[in-house]
Motif scaffolding. Structure first.
Motif, PDB file in Angstrom:
ATOM      1  N   SER A  54       0.866  -1.059   0.058  1.00 17.15           N
ATOM      2  CA  SER A  54      -0.117  -0.007  -0.177  1.00 17.15           C
ATOM      3  C   SER A  54       0.966   1.293  -0.063  1.00 17.15           C
ATOM      4  N   PHE A  55       1.952   0.992   0.774  1.00 18.41           N
ATOM      5  CA  PHE A  55       2.892   2.309   0.879  1.00 18.41           C
ATOM      6  C   PHE A  55       3.386   2.495  -0.615  1.00 18.41           C
ATOM      7  N   CYS A  56       3.921   1.563  -1.168  1.00 19.45           N
ATOM      8  CA  CYS A  56       4.548   1.828  -2.525  1.00 19.45           C
ATOM      9  C   CYS A  56       3.460   2.260  -3.698  1.00 19.45           C
ATOM     10  N   TYR A  57       2.507   1.673  -3.446  1.00 16.89           N
ATOM     11  CA  TYR A  57       1.226   2.097  -4.294  1.00 16.89           C
ATOM     12  C   TYR A  57       0.911   3.473  -4.130  1.00 16.89           C
ATOM     13  N   VAL A  58       0.589   4.140  -3.109  1.00 15.74           N
ATOM     14  CA  VAL A  58       0.580   5.457  -2.805  1.00 15.74           C
ATOM     15  C   VAL A  58       1.546   6.349  -3.107  1.00 15.74           C
ATOM     16  N   VAL A  59       2.800   5.929  -2.961  1.00 13.52           N
ATOM     17  CA  VAL A  59       3.984   6.823  -3.192  1.00 13.52           C
ATOM     18  C   VAL A  59       4.029   7.048  -4.899  1.00 13.52           C
ATOM     19  N   LEU A  60       3.994   5.744  -5.468  1.00 17.16           N
ATOM     20  CA  LEU A  60       4.141   6.039  -6.889  1.00 17.16           C
ATOM     21  C   LEU A  60       2.857   6.605  -7.513  1.00 17.16           C
ATOM     22  N   LYS A  61       1.924   6.472  -6.874  1.00 18.41           N
ATOM     23  CA  LYS A  61       0.539   6.913  -7.445  1.00 18.41           C
ATOM     24  C   LYS A  61       0.713   8.632  -7.276  1.00 18.41           C
ATOM     25  N   PHE A  62       1.074   8.874  -6.159  1.00 22.95           N
ATOM     26  CA  PHE A  62       1.356  10.478  -5.852  1.00 22.95           C
ATOM     27  C   PHE A  62       2.264  11.095  -6.745  1.00 22.95           C
ATOM     28  N   ASN A  63       3.416  10.358  -7.281  1.00 23.50           N
ATOM     29  CA  ASN A  63       4.677  11.071  -7.832  1.00 23.50           C
ATOM     30  C   ASN A  63       4.137  11.039  -9.346  1.00 23.50           C
ATOM     31  N   LEU A  64       3.347   9.870  -9.666  1.00 22.37           N
ATOM     32  CA  LEU A  64       3.116   9.644 -11.297  1.00 22.37           C
ATOM     33  C   LEU A  64       1.910  10.162 -11.713  1.00 22.37           C
ATOM     34  N   ASN A  65       0.861  10.189 -10.922  1.00 20.15           N
ATOM     35  CA  ASN A  65      -0.668  10.590 -11.404  1.00 20.15           C
ATOM     36  C   ASN A  65      -1.191  11.996 -10.633  1.00 20.15           C
ATOM     37  N   TRP A  66      -1.132  11.876  -9.336  1.00 16.61           N
ATOM     38  CA  TRP A  66      -1.897  12.614  -8.653  1.00 16.61           C
ATOM     39  C   TRP A  66      -1.383  13.967  -8.554  1.00 16.61           C
ATOM     40  N   VAL A  67      -0.148  14.400  -8.924  1.00 21.17           N
ATOM     41  CA  VAL A  67       0.402  15.524  -8.829  1.00 21.17           C
ATOM     42  C   VAL A  67       0.119  16.183 -10.261  1.00 21.17           C
ATOM     43  N   LYS A  68       0.211  15.444 -11.139  1.00 24.40           N
ATOM     44  CA  LYS A  68      -0.339  15.637 -12.586  1.00 24.40           C
ATOM     45  C   LYS A  68      -1.736  16.283 -12.705  1.00 24.40           C
ATOM     46  N   ARG A  69      -2.727  15.337 -11.970  1.00 19.91           N
ATOM     47  CA  ARG A  69      -3.939  15.524 -11.986  1.00 19.91           C
ATOM     48  C   ARG A  69      -4.466  16.865 -11.415  1.00 19.91           C
ATOM     49  N   PHE A  70      -3.721  17.431 -10.283  1.00 20.55           N
ATOM     50  CA  PHE A  70      -4.207  18.875  -9.967  1.00 20.55           C
ATOM     51  C   PHE A  70      -3.359  19.832 -10.453  1.00 20.55           C
ATOM     52  N   ASN A  71      -2.488  19.605 -11.615  1.00 20.81           N
ATOM     53  CA  ASN A  71      -1.752  20.391 -12.263  1.00 20.81           C
ATOM     54  C   ASN A  71      -1.020  21.297 -11.151  1.00 20.81           C
ATOM     55  N   THR A  72      -0.094  20.519 -10.433  1.00 20.33           N
ATOM     56  CA  THR A  72       0.594  21.337  -9.391  1.00 20.33           C
ATOM     57  C   THR A  72       2.070  21.171  -9.719  1.00 20.33           C
ATOM     58  N   LYS A  73       2.710  22.231  -9.830  1.00 20.67           N
ATOM     59  CA  LYS A  73       4.101  22.123  -9.977  1.00 20.67           C
ATOM     60  C   LYS A  73       4.765  22.285  -8.907  1.00 20.67           C
ATOM     61  N   PHE A  74       5.219  21.280  -8.034  1.00 24.92           N
ATOM     62  CA  PHE A  74       5.882  21.435  -6.656  1.00 24.92           C
ATOM     63  C   PHE A  74       7.574  21.709  -6.982  1.00 24.92           C
ATOM     64  N   GLN A  75       7.943  22.639  -6.249  1.00 28.03           N
ATOM     65  CA  GLN A  75       9.335  22.817  -6.372  1.00 28.03           C
ATOM     66  C   GLN A  75      10.027  21.458  -5.608  1.00 28.03           C
ATOM     67  N   VAL A  76      11.372  21.302  -5.655  1.00 24.85           N
ATOM     68  CA  VAL A  76      11.977  20.161  -5.222  1.00 24.85           C
ATOM     69  C   VAL A  76      11.843  20.109  -3.776  1.00 24.85           C
ATOM     70  N   PRO A  77      12.269  20.976  -3.165  1.00 28.02           N
ATOM     71  CA  PRO A  77      12.082  20.677  -1.415  1.00 28.02           C
ATOM     72  C   PRO A  77      10.534  20.571  -0.947  1.00 28.02           C
ATOM     73  N   VAL A  78       9.722  21.190  -1.663  1.00 32.75           N
ATOM     74  CA  VAL A  78       8.360  20.959  -1.183  1.00 32.75           C
ATOM     75  C   VAL A  78       7.822  19.519  -1.608  1.00 32.75           C
ATOM     76  N   PHE A  79       8.264  19.215  -2.983  1.00 30.18           N
ATOM     77  CA  PHE A  79       8.004  17.572  -3.417  1.00 30.18           C
ATOM     78  C   PHE A  79       8.661  16.753  -2.476  1.00 30.18           C
ATOM     79  N   ILE A  80       9.854  16.778  -1.751  1.00 28.73           N
ATOM     80  CA  ILE A  80      10.570  15.930  -0.842  1.00 28.73           C
ATOM     81  C   ILE A  80       9.830  15.966   0.571  1.00 28.73           C
ATOM     82  N   VAL A  81       9.403  17.029   0.995  1.00 31.75           N
ATOM     83  CA  VAL A  81       8.706  17.169   2.082  1.00 31.75           C
ATOM     84  C   VAL A  81       7.364  16.326   2.084  1.00 31.75           C
ATOM     85  N   LEU A  82       6.669  16.420   1.114  1.00 30.83           N
ATOM     86  CA  LEU A  82       5.386  15.760   0.854  1.00 30.83           C
ATOM     87  C   LEU A  82       5.623  14.305   0.836  1.00 30.83           C
TER      88      LEU A  82
END
Length: 335
Positions: A54-82
């Motif tokens: 479940s952890f692997c699935y959520v992390v991969l989904k977040f990084n590959l799908n969900w970020v693009k779905r909300f059209n959010t361009k995170f800066q690297v520090p924010v991306f790492i913190v999330l």
């Protein structure tokens, strides 16, 4: 491969790889002494494997799908913190449930080891996510580039075809204007033939390629119109085998070559013009003797150039133009 399917494969793979020791212990022998290292059960192994999956699935989904779905361009520090926030929340949930299961068991997995495992898995998932993201972006860029290329080719082809048709009409009307003054009955027949030709052009305008048989039928009508003007001073000999009739060439290609021969050569009783159309080495050849017209000839110099572009767009081949001082020869490839 579909991104969602790839996410499932990666998540299942990490879940199984990390829990291989537990799975081995489940099928091991109690005499081996390995069972004393940790408490192993089917329920415990399934729980840990499911949580990691479940952890692997959520992390991969977040990084590959969900970020693009909300059209959010995170800066690297924010991306790492999330991502670290996901890790912390997941470890807290895991340790809470783990404490409830192992509250009376001294063999509970060392929390530090468990946290290290999840942190290591997170780092690997971030690397994998980046690699998959770059690969997907590369594929998307290639698809968009190909689509733009195809659209550009279609636009160029449409422009080329629009240049051919007005040129053909201009020459036909010139012929008709001369014929009207000479023979009105023949002019009426000429108009009928001309209407047939333009019906063919309108019907084929959305087709880039037509069979040699259809083009020859069109060419026959076109030749009839030319002969109305030049009579026996204009001769065409066609020699093409049956096996090539079902092959294809760009629309109006033969007509353009015939028109080019009539336009640039003198045709008279003293100098009749003969045009030969025949096959040679998977090409159609249009050949005529050079007998250049005297005086000024209006020309846009685009006919053969446009025809060559059309062949390059559709067949990836170019036409061959040969001029040896005696004959003018054009060879067009057959699809």
């Amino acid at each position: 491969m579909n991104t969602n399917r790839l996410i499932l494969i990666v998540a299942v793979s990490f879940s199984l790889l990390v829990n291989i020791p537990r799975i081995v212990f489940l099928f091991g022998s109690e005499e081996q002494g390995l069972m004393s290292l940790m408490e192993v059960s089917w329920t415990d192994t399934f729980f840990r494997a499911f949580m990691l999956f479940s952890f692997c699935y959520v992390v991969l989904k977040f990084n590959l799908n969900w970020v693009k779905r909300f059209n959010t361009k995170f800066q690297v520090p924010v991306f790492i913190v999330l991502n670290l926030a996901i890790l912390v929340v997941w470890i807290l949930c895991f340790e809470l449930v783990d404490h409830l299961i192992y509250s009376f068991n001294e063999y509970s997995l060392n929390p530090r080891l468990n946290r290290f495992i999840y942190l290591f898995v997170l780092i690997m998932l971030l690397i994998i996510s980046r690699a998959i993201g770059l690969n997907n972006q590369s594929k998307q860029d290639a698809i968009e580039k190909e689509q733009l290329k195809q659209q550009s080719l279609q636009n160029e082809l449409a422009a080329l075809k629009n240049q051919v048709n007005p040129h053909f009409l201009f020459n036909s009307l010139n012929s008709l204007s001369l014929l009207v003054r000479e023979d009105q009955k023949a002019a009426g027949k000429f108009i009928n033939k001309l209407s047939f030709l333009y019906r063919y052009i309108l019907q084929s305008k959305d087709q880039d390629l037509l069979t040699v048989k259809e083009e020859l039928k069109f060419l026959e009508s076109y030749i009839h119109l030319i002969k109305e003007r030049y009579r026996d001073n204009f001769m065409v000999h066609v020699n093409i085998g049956e096996k090539l009739l079902s092959r294809k060439i760009p629309t109006l290609a033969l007509q353009l070559l015939m028109e080019n021969a009539v336009k640039h050569n003198e045709i008279s009783t003293d100098r009749p013009l003969r045009v030969d159309v025949f096959e040679e080495n998977n090409h159609l050849v249009v050949k005529n003797r050079l007998q250049n017209r005297t005086g000024h000839i209006e020309s846009t110099n685009t006919g053969l150039s446009n025809l060559n572009k059309r062949f390059k767009l559709h067949t990836k081949k170019e036409i061959e133009i040969l001029k040896d001082g005696t004959y003018f020869i054009v060879k067009i490839p057959i699809v």
